[in-house]
Scaffold this active site. Structure first.
Site: not given
Ligand code: PEP
Ligand code: MG
Length: 539
Positions: A188, A429, A453, A500
């Site tokens: 943490h 893709e 891709d 993306c």
């Protein structure tokens, strides 16, 4: 000059003075006692006091670093009530007739060693938390105050290790960086450092006896180095880089909190791509509206065996919580081709990019897939998670996925495990997915176009082959027409479509993408404000 390298958990560069934190825990005194009941009562009262202190810390952390990061103090409160931990302390007091402080110190050491020896990285990282609560109880019993930082000037904190409570008690304004000998990227403390947006290095093999408070140091989170007593040239270079970073930020800073809207009033979502939870600091820092691609396969890489459901659940839950209601699109395992994990024993293939990878592995080895889906459905309770499937080529694959998901839901229902059924989308893709995107749009909630891709499969150019760089052209008309076709088919069915792949962050195409009607672009966090700037200047 003394230079050491470590693991950077947050990037950035600073030049400043050090504050070395010594080991503040003096050896615990060992006393023989004769009143067991009274000693056990001391433990109980110290526990109550510790919980009060932790509540104060929780409230402070909640305000400063958000609920997810503050949660560690709730965990500490729970640990204080752990029966095994308390039984072990009581048992030692009773059988060895020793004082509470000693019994707590011994038990803390034992539990912490036990955690540290576990395979699970998350549990390993909890070893520091056990030490932390034991030390807190001992401090209370000995009537010692908590030690705080350090000096009036902001400093670089140098320590063997830092407990979460030490970290959060520090005044953020007074800290330039953290550098520690130990600590894990999962701890943490590392998470808090990322949230505090300051450079932090862990696992730095420095000899603390040779480092004094007040030394000058340069912490370079980009190179993963710390240099004590740097020479003039290095100081000058560090100052130059700090100025450069400040200037870059200053220019774009002005766009934070602003909408991604064109002058003509068209809005578009700008999300960020990440590889792990540790990247979320960048997402927040750059004011992304969400996470458009969480490449979950990185959780599976660089390790000896598959991540467990619990490990994955923790990672996805943390992402969902840190993004506090903003969209978090998690892509299921896209392993194979260039991303290899030895433990999966994937055979060598002549055409790995066109081989056994991504959704194909998940459909052929549904146990691996189901573990991930369980973790995702459970984590979806904690925020706005969407699931996205890579490398889709056929409607039958989507049908198969939904069948598996249904099985996972049934299992969770039977076991009464809470979960939420999130939004479901696919990556477009492959050229096949583009050509049947009208049918796919009826089946799923959204499309995200993976241009990396899609370019390699459409142009028949291996994206890994350096020799073909000149042929890898994502601006090819074929790709742009495919994107348009996908967007139109999505919209025809009332679904949204985004990009993306790397092309989404190409400033030369932003205008064209807006014109095509794309609803979302998911880009590297550092590109968010740059693309926002372009969008806001479009007619
Ligand atoms: C893509 O193919 O465009 C994509 C985003 O996925 P990855 O780069 O991880 O294959
Ligand atoms: Mg891809």
């Amino acid at each position: 000059m003394m230079q050491f390298s470590g693991k950077s958990v947050y990037k950035g560069i600073v030049l400043g003075k050090t504050a070395v934190l010594g080991n503040q825990d003096t050896p615990v005194k060992h006393r023989k006692i004769d009143d067991v009941k009274a000693e056990v009562e001391r433990v109980r009262l110290a526990g109550i006091k510790a919980k009060e202190q932790l509540q104060i810390l929780y409230d402070k952390a909640l305000k400063e670093v958000g609920e997810t990061n503050a949660a560690i103090f709730e965990v500490h409160q729970m640990m204080l009530e752990d029966e095994d931990f308390l039984d072990s302390i009581h048992n030692m007091i009773q059988t060895e007739m020793v004082n509470a402080e000693y019994a707590i110190a011994m038990t803390g050491d034992n539990f912490s060693e036990m955690f540290a020896a576990m395979d699970d990285d998350y549990i390993k990282a909890r070893a520091a938390d056990i030490k932390d609560i034991s030390n807190r109880l001992i401090r209370i019993l000995e009537g010692r105050k908590e030690t705080g930082p350090y000096s009036e000037e902001p400093v670089i904190i140098i320590a063997d290790d830092l407990s979460p409570s030490e970290t959060v008690q520090m005044d953020k304004e007074k800290i330039l960086a953290f550098v520690t000998v130990h600590g894990s990227a999962n701890s943490h403390t590392a998470i808090l450092a990322r949230m505090m947006n300051i450079p932090a290095l862990i696992g730095v093999p420095m000899d603390l006896d040779r480092i004094r408070t007040g030394m000058t140091a340069v912490v370079d989170g980009f190179a993963g180095t710390v240099t004590f007593e740097p020479d003039e040239a290095l100081c000058e270079e560090a100052k130059r880089q700090m100025e450069e970073e400040r200037e870059k930020l200053r220019l774009l800073e002005e766009l934070k909190g602003k909408e991604n809207i064109t002058l003509g009033g068209r809005k578009i979502n700008l999300y960020a791509n990440i590889g792990s939870v540790s990247d979320i600091g960048y997402v927040l820092e750059n004011d992304a509206g969400g996470i458009g691609l969480f490449r979950s396969e990185f959780l599976y890489l660089g390790r000896e065996k598959l991540p467990t459901e619990e490990e994955q659940f923790q990672a996805y839950k943390q992402a969902a919580q840190m993004m506090a209601g903003k969209k978090v699109i998690i892509r299921t395992l896209d392993i194979g081709a260039d991303k290899q994990a030895d433990y999966l024993n994937l055979e060598k293939e002549d055409n790995p990019a066109m081989g056994y990878r991504a959704i194909r592995i998940c459909l052929k080895q549904p146990d691996i897939f189901k573990t991930q889906l369980r973790a995702l459905l459970r984590a979806a309770m904690f925020g706005n998670i969407s699931i996205m499937y890579p490398m889709i080529t056929a409607t039958e694959e989507v049908e198969q996925i939904f069948k598996i998901i249904k099985g996972v839901q049934d299992e969770l229902d039977t076991a009464k495990v809470p979960y939420r059924y999130p939004e479901q989308g696919i990556m477009i893709e492959t050229p096949a997915a583009v050509m049947i995107s009208d049918e796919l749009a009826e089946m799923v909630d959204f499309f995200s176009i993976g241009t990396n891709d899609l370019t390699q499969y459409t142009l028949a150019v291996d994206r890994q082959n350096e020799k073909l760089d000149g042929f890898y052209n994502p601006h090819h008309k074929a790709i742009l027409r495919m994107i348009k076709m996908v967007v139109d088919n999505a919209h025809k069915h009332g679904k949204w479509a985004g990009i993306c792949g790397e092309l989404g962050a190409d400033p030369e195409l932003t205008e064209e993408f807006v014109r095509m009607g794309l609803d979302e672009l998911s880009v590297a966090p550092s590109m968010i404000l740059k693309i926002r700037k372009i969008i806001r200047e479009l007619e």
